[in-house]
Scaffold this motif. Structure first.
Motif, short mmCIF file in Angstrom:
data_model
loop_
_atom_site.label_atom_id
_atom_site.label_comp_id
_atom_site.label_asym_id
_atom_site.label_seq_id
_atom_site.Cartn_x
_atom_site.Cartn_y
_atom_site.Cartn_z
N VAL A 12 0.84 -1.19 0.00
CA VAL A 12 0.00 0.00 0.00
C VAL A 12 0.89 1.24 0.00
O VAL A 12 2.02 1.21 0.50
CB VAL A 12 -0.95 -0.01 1.23
N GLN A 13 0.39 2.32 -0.55
CA GLN A 13 1.13 3.57 -0.54
C GLN A 13 1.01 4.25 0.82
O GLN A 13 0.02 4.04 1.54
CB GLN A 13 0.63 4.50 -1.63
N GLY A 16 -2.19 5.22 3.03
CA GLY A 16 -3.27 4.28 2.76
C GLY A 16 -3.66 3.46 3.97
O GLY A 16 -3.16 3.67 5.08
N SER A 17 -4.57 2.51 3.72
CA SER A 17 -5.11 1.68 4.78
C SER A 17 -5.06 0.21 4.42
O SER A 17 -5.10 -0.15 3.23
CB SER A 17 -6.56 2.07 5.07
N ASN A 84 -4.69 2.61 9.46
CA ASN A 84 -4.91 3.80 8.64
C ASN A 84 -3.67 4.69 8.68
O ASN A 84 -2.81 4.55 9.54
CB ASN A 84 -6.12 4.57 9.16
#
Length: 119
Positions: A12-13, A16-17, A84
């Motif tokens: 994920v970047q 992100g979550s 998150n």
């Protein structure tokens, strides 16, 4: 004997979550506390967050407070970690582990799931 199986890791970047799940089976009624630990390359394993299986009381390490949320669904014998605002420094293998009584160690571990956060 409790068995734990994690799922939900991935790439994920930053910002992100991700949501991790830990499915428990076998003797879950004896779980006292369960939680998430992580180990980054070249670093020691650390406790991220834990939850009392019965009461739901929680603990978070300072670096994840306000970003991560631990929960459990006793009917499904499953624990979750909602992550998150992920940061590159959250990159690690995440393990769930169970403590079967007060004063006992976390002696039951899952196989781990990789979380990679790109910048």
């Amino acid at each position: 004997q409790v068995q734990l199986v994690e799922s939900g890791g991935g790439l994920v970047q930053a910002g992100g979550s991700l949501r991790l799940s830990c499915a428990a089976s076998g003797g879950t009624s004896n779980i006292y506390r369960i939680g998430w630990f992580r180990q980054a390359p070249g670093k020691e394993r650390e406790s991220v967050t834990t939850i009392n299986w019965s009461s739901g009381s929680t603990y978070y390490t300072d670096s994840v407070k306000g970003r991560f949320t631990i929960s459990r669904d006793k009917a499904k014998n499953t624990m979750y970690l909602q992550m998150n605002s992920l940061k590159p420094e959250d990159t690690a293998v995440y393990y769930c582990a169970a403590q079967m009584g007060i004063g006992l160690g976390y002696n039951h571990w899952g196989q781990g799931t990789q979380v990679t956060v790109s910048s």
